[in-house]
Write an enzyme that holds these catalytic residues in place. Structure first.
Site, PDB file in Angstrom:
ATOM      1  N   ALA A  66     -20.164 -13.481  62.129  1.00  0.00           N
ATOM      2  CA  ALA A  66     -21.243 -14.323  61.593  1.00  0.00           C
ATOM      3  C   ALA A  66     -22.280 -13.451  60.895  1.00  0.00           C
ATOM      4  O   ALA A  66     -23.179 -12.898  61.533  1.00  0.00           O
ATOM      5  CB  ALA A  66     -21.878 -15.133  62.725  1.00  0.00           C
ATOM      6  N   SER A 119     -15.994 -11.381  43.654  1.00  0.00           N
ATOM      7  CA  SER A 119     -15.450 -10.464  42.635  1.00  0.00           C
ATOM      8  C   SER A 119     -16.575  -9.713  41.933  1.00  0.00           C
ATOM      9  O   SER A 119     -16.440  -8.529  41.601  1.00  0.00           O
ATOM     10  CB  SER A 119     -14.613 -11.246  41.614  1.00  0.00           C
ATOM     11  OG  SER A 119     -13.433 -11.707  42.228  1.00  0.00           O
ATOM     12  N   GLU A 137     -15.746 -12.169  51.817  1.00  0.00           N
ATOM     13  CA  GLU A 137     -15.660 -10.709  52.028  1.00  0.00           C
ATOM     14  C   GLU A 137     -15.940  -9.937  50.739  1.00  0.00           C
ATOM     15  O   GLU A 137     -15.252  -8.969  50.407  1.00  0.00           O
ATOM     16  CB  GLU A 137     -14.303 -10.340  52.632  1.00  0.00           C
ATOM     17  CG  GLU A 137     -14.203 -10.818  54.065  1.00  0.00           C
ATOM     18  CD  GLU A 137     -12.880 -10.488  54.702  1.00  0.00           C
ATOM     19  OE1 GLU A 137     -12.494  -9.311  54.655  1.00  0.00           O
ATOM     20  OE2 GLU A 137     -12.260 -11.404  55.242  1.00  0.00           O
ATOM     21  N   ILE A 163     -19.368 -19.958  58.429  1.00  0.00           N
ATOM     22  CA  ILE A 163     -18.777 -19.076  59.439  1.00  0.00           C
ATOM     23  C   ILE A 163     -17.409 -19.614  59.858  1.00  0.00           C
ATOM     24  O   ILE A 163     -17.317 -20.696  60.465  1.00  0.00           O
ATOM     25  CB  ILE A 163     -19.717 -18.956  60.672  1.00  0.00           C
ATOM     26  CG1 ILE A 163     -21.130 -18.494  60.242  1.00  0.00           C
ATOM     27  CG2 ILE A 163     -19.111 -18.018  61.724  1.00  0.00           C
ATOM     28  CD1 ILE A 163     -21.177 -17.220  59.392  1.00  0.00           C
ATOM     29  N   THR A 185     -23.134 -14.318  57.097  1.00  0.00           N
ATOM     30  CA  THR A 185     -23.745 -15.084  56.007  1.00  0.00           C
ATOM     31  C   THR A 185     -24.816 -16.059  56.503  1.00  0.00           C
ATOM     32  O   THR A 185     -24.662 -16.694  57.539  1.00  0.00           O
ATOM     33  CB  THR A 185     -22.645 -15.866  55.252  1.00  0.00           C
ATOM     34  OG1 THR A 185     -21.633 -14.935  54.874  1.00  0.00           O
ATOM     35  CG2 THR A 185     -23.193 -16.567  54.022  1.00  0.00           C
ATOM     36  N   GLY A 204     -26.142 -14.208  51.349  1.00  0.00           N
ATOM     37  CA  GLY A 204     -24.683 -14.182  51.221  1.00  0.00           C
ATOM     38  C   GLY A 204     -24.277 -12.812  50.728  1.00  0.00           C
ATOM     39  O   GLY A 204     -24.076 -11.879  51.514  1.00  0.00           O
TER      40      GLY A 204
HETATM   41  C1  LIG Z   1     -13.548 -19.778  53.008  1.00  0.00           C
HETATM   42  C2  LIG Z   1     -14.754 -18.955  53.348  1.00  0.00           C
HETATM   43  C3  LIG Z   1     -14.835 -18.332  54.580  1.00  0.00           C
HETATM   44  C4  LIG Z   1     -15.956 -17.584  54.932  1.00  0.00           C
HETATM   45  N1  LIG Z   1     -16.015 -17.030  56.193  1.00  0.00           N
HETATM   46  C5  LIG Z   1     -17.126 -16.327  56.532  1.00  0.00           C
HETATM   47  C6  LIG Z   1     -17.240 -15.781  57.863  1.00  0.00           C
HETATM   48  O1  LIG Z   1     -16.346 -15.934  58.701  1.00  0.00           O
HETATM   49  N2  LIG Z   1     -18.369 -15.103  58.186  1.00  0.00           N
HETATM   50  C7  LIG Z   1     -19.376 -14.920  57.290  1.00  0.00           C
HETATM   51  O2  LIG Z   1     -20.362 -14.291  57.658  1.00  0.00           O
HETATM   52  N3  LIG Z   1     -19.313 -15.434  56.029  1.00  0.00           N
HETATM   53  C8  LIG Z   1     -18.217 -16.134  55.638  1.00  0.00           C
HETATM   54  N4  LIG Z   1     -18.128 -16.688  54.374  1.00  0.00           N
HETATM   55  C9  LIG Z   1     -19.249 -16.535  53.452  1.00  0.00           C
HETATM   56  C10 LIG Z   1     -18.966 -15.554  52.333  1.00  0.00           C
HETATM   57  O3  LIG Z   1     -18.951 -14.253  52.833  1.00  0.00           O
HETATM   58  C11 LIG Z   1     -20.041 -15.774  51.236  1.00  0.00           C
HETATM   59  O4  LIG Z   1     -19.798 -17.040  50.659  1.00  0.00           O
HETATM   60  C12 LIG Z   1     -20.004 -14.687  50.195  1.00  0.00           C
HETATM   61  O5  LIG Z   1     -20.434 -13.458  50.705  1.00  0.00           O
HETATM   62  C13 LIG Z   1     -20.912 -15.032  48.984  1.00  0.00           C
HETATM   63  O6  LIG Z   1     -22.193 -15.357  49.402  1.00  0.00           O
HETATM   64  P1  LIG Z   1     -22.867 -16.724  48.906  1.00  0.00           P
HETATM   65  O7  LIG Z   1     -21.896 -17.835  49.161  1.00  0.00           O
HETATM   66  O8  LIG Z   1     -24.203 -16.823  49.508  1.00  0.00           O
HETATM   67  O9  LIG Z   1     -22.965 -16.556  47.341  1.00  0.00           O
HETATM   68  P2  LIG Z   1     -24.200 -15.840  46.556  1.00  0.00           P
HETATM   69  O10 LIG Z   1     -24.486 -14.513  47.155  1.00  0.00           O
HETATM   70  O11 LIG Z   1     -25.319 -16.831  46.484  1.00  0.00           O
HETATM   71  O12 LIG Z   1     -23.560 -15.656  45.139  1.00  0.00           O
HETATM   72  C14 LIG Z   1     -23.576 -16.665  44.117  1.00  0.00           C
HETATM   73  C15 LIG Z   1     -23.044 -16.040  42.832  1.00  0.00           C
HETATM   74  O13 LIG Z   1     -23.928 -14.987  42.415  1.00  0.00           O
HETATM   75  C16 LIG Z   1     -23.207 -13.792  42.250  1.00  0.00           C
HETATM   76  N5  LIG Z   1     -24.029 -12.652  42.617  1.00  0.00           N
HETATM   77  C17 LIG Z   1     -24.821 -12.508  43.707  1.00  0.00           C
HETATM   78  N6  LIG Z   1     -25.410 -11.307  43.717  1.00  0.00           N
HETATM   79  C18 LIG Z   1     -24.970 -10.655  42.613  1.00  0.00           C
HETATM   80  C19 LIG Z   1     -25.206  -9.360  42.061  1.00  0.00           C
HETATM   81  N7  LIG Z   1     -26.002  -8.464  42.661  1.00  0.00           N
HETATM   82  N8  LIG Z   1     -24.572  -9.028  40.909  1.00  0.00           N
HETATM   83  C20 LIG Z   1     -23.748  -9.922  40.295  1.00  0.00           C
HETATM   84  N9  LIG Z   1     -23.492 -11.144  40.766  1.00  0.00           N
HETATM   85  C21 LIG Z   1     -24.087 -11.509  41.909  1.00  0.00           C
HETATM   86  C22 LIG Z   1     -22.013 -13.928  43.188  1.00  0.00           C
HETATM   87  O14 LIG Z   1     -20.947 -13.074  42.832  1.00  0.00           O
HETATM   88  C23 LIG Z   1     -21.676 -15.395  43.014  1.00  0.00           C
HETATM   89  O15 LIG Z   1     -20.900 -15.571  41.868  1.00  0.00           O
HETATM   90  C24 LIG Z   1     -17.012 -17.437  54.012  1.00  0.00           C
HETATM   91  C25 LIG Z   1     -16.931 -18.051  52.752  1.00  0.00           C
HETATM   92  C26 LIG Z   1     -15.824 -18.803  52.416  1.00  0.00           C
HETATM   93  C27 LIG Z   1     -15.759 -19.474  51.068  1.00  0.00           C
END
Ligand SMILES: Cc1cc2nc3c(=O)[nH]c(=O)nc-3n(C[C@H](O)[C@H](O)[C@H](O)COP(=O)(O)OP(=O)(O)OC[C@H]3O[C@@H](n4cnc5c(N)ncnc54)[C@H](O)[C@@H]3O)c2cc1C
Length: 391
Positions: free
Chosen positions: A128, A370, A367, A161, A130, A135
């Site tokens: 956990a 891209s 994780e 999560i 995010t 994120g």
């Molecule tokens: C199926 C699934 C399972 C998951 N399981 C878990 C889990 O078990 N535990 C956990 O902790 N999390 C989990 N997550 C969460 C996941 O790790 C996050 O969704 C991910 O890290 C992206 O964070 P965010 O969704 O807040 O997107 P954001 O960080 O808000 O990103 C939004 C967009 O902005 C872009 N962006 C952000 N910062 C930058 C930058 N510095 N430069 C360029 N582009 C940028 C991103 O690439 C993306 O396109 C899961 C997500 C999914 C979809």
């Protein structure tokens, strides 16, 4: 691939392939496999445990299969499981991802208590990190852990999560301070039944995946549940991601291989304009592109895993980010081509390529998106060591 896999790993691949075909594919074919995510995860875990595969995610000392976890073995297993069912792959992967912080940095007591339970399927693991406002930017973590005598008191919210609500424990990142950004973060093992921890929402996704929010309100955990030292949480979380990113790439390879197989079947069997569609140049080119990308993805994945296994730590972050980036993006293209080769049938609910189209999407997000992976790679190229935008 020959160089990257020894005889033991090649034999493991044969056994894993047979297991996925015999024990997982029939489950994935059941109608309730998608509808009842929790039941399906539990059944997959039962079968994985029974066959001994969960022992691959923890070290031998604590009930595992090998002295040290082999990332190549994890990658091989994830490719074979994903080929049969995305949900089975997630069930397997979370056991490793959720427990790896304890393997890396947990106290002996935490390891003894939890790792054998993970390896036997008695405990379901989760991680956990995010939060709604944190994120990609993990250093913005707002969940706090305040020291109070022999305990910490946790307050905050987590979102997206995997295994929320079904996990027996969460490796949870929280701010202990002092320290700006990532330096004030620590990891805790929080049991699923701790008072003050709740799951306010399960989140439905486009493909089956048990996932939800966590709420922590005055949630008390003993200081002995801290994993590693105060302030080490970010580093341990990053090491865990370095280890597991290639395995996400491996799952992508599994989806892409399945998509190519389905596309080849279609190219041979469907006739248009008086001949099999596999005789048309455009279809042949699409198949060839998918095959080459699949092979390249697998090589990057196994190379990154091998670097980890051989403790070539200076190259691991770069190789692991590259493997996940290329394999997940290539798998998305490969699955899309397979849908296209199926024509209109490709989007009919329930056929394999339609399911793959929904399953492959999330891999480019979790994780490390891209975009974040390209940033990690660029920092490596430019010789910038610090990987946290806000650290
Ligand atoms: C199926 C699934 C399972 C998951 N399981 C878990 C889990 O078990 N535990 C956990 O902790 N999390 C989990 N997550 C969460 C996941 O790790 C996050 O969704 C991910 O890290 C992206 O964070 P965010 O969704 O807040 O997107 P954001 O960080 O808000 O990103 C939004 C967009 O902005 C872009 N962006 C952000 N910062 C930058 C930058 N510095 N430069 C360029 N582009 C940028 C991103 O690439 C993306 O396109 C899961 C997500 C999914 C979809």
């Amino acid at each position: 691939v020959i160089d990257l896999l020894d005889e033991g790993l090649r034999a493991l691949r044969e056994r894993a392939r047979a297991f996925a075909a015999e024990a997982i594919a029939p489950l994935a074919a059941r109608e309730e496999h998608e509808a009842d995510e929790e039941g399906s995860v539990r059944e997959c875990l039962r079968r994985l445990a029974q066959a001994g595969w969960l022992r691959e995610v923890v070290p031998q000392e604590h009930g595992g299969a090998r002295p040290r976890v082999s990332l190549r073995a994890l990658c091989i297993l994830r490719e074979e499981l994903a080929f049969a069912s995305g949900l089975a792959d997630v069930a397997f992967a979370m056991q490793g991802l959720g427990s790896f912080a304890v393997t890396l940095a947990g106290s002996e007591a935490l390891r003894r208590r939890w790792l054998p339970a993970v390896a036997s399927g008695r405990a379901i693991a989760a991680i956990a990190i995010t939060e709604p406002q944190a994120g990609s930017d993990i250093a913005a973590t707002a969940t706090t852990a305040r020291r109070d005598g022999d305990d910490y008191v946790l307050d905050g919210e987590k979102t997206l999560i995997s295994n929320a609500g079904i996990a027996d424990f969460y490796a949870l990142l929280a701010r202990t301070g002092p320290g700006e950004g990532s330096r004030g973060l620590s990891l805790f093992l929080v049991e699923g039944d701790r008072p003050g921890l709740s799951v306010p929402r399960r989140i439905p996704l486009i493909a089956p995946h048990p996932i939800g929010d966590l709420a922590l309100s005055g949630c008390r955990v003993p200081a002995a549940n801290r994993v590693g030292e105060e302030g080490e949480g970010f580093r341990i979380a990053m090491r865990t991601l370095d280890a597991f990113r290639p395995s996400v790439g491996a799952a992508a390879v599994g989806f892409a291989r399945r998509a190519l197989e389905e596309a080849l079947g279609r190219a041979r069997s469907v006739r248009r304009f008086g001949r099999p569609i596999g005789e048309f140049g455009a279809v042949r080119a699409a198949l060839a592109e998918s095959a080459v990308e699949l092979e390249a993805a697998r090589l990057l994945v196994l190379r990154a895993a091998a670097l980890w296994d051989e403790e070539k730590s200076e190259d691991v972050t770069f190789a692991s980010a590259s493997a996940k980036l290329f394999a997940t993006e290539a798998a998305q293209r490969g699955v899309d081509r397979a849908v296209q080769i199926h024509g209109g049938t490709g989007v009919v609910r329930g056929i394999p390529v339609e399911r793959l189209y929904r399953e492959v999407r999330a891999l480019r997000l979790y994780e490390g998106t891209s975009e974040i992976l390209r940033e990690v790679i660029a920092r490596g190229l430019l010789g910038e060591r610090d990987r946290s935008p806000r650290a």
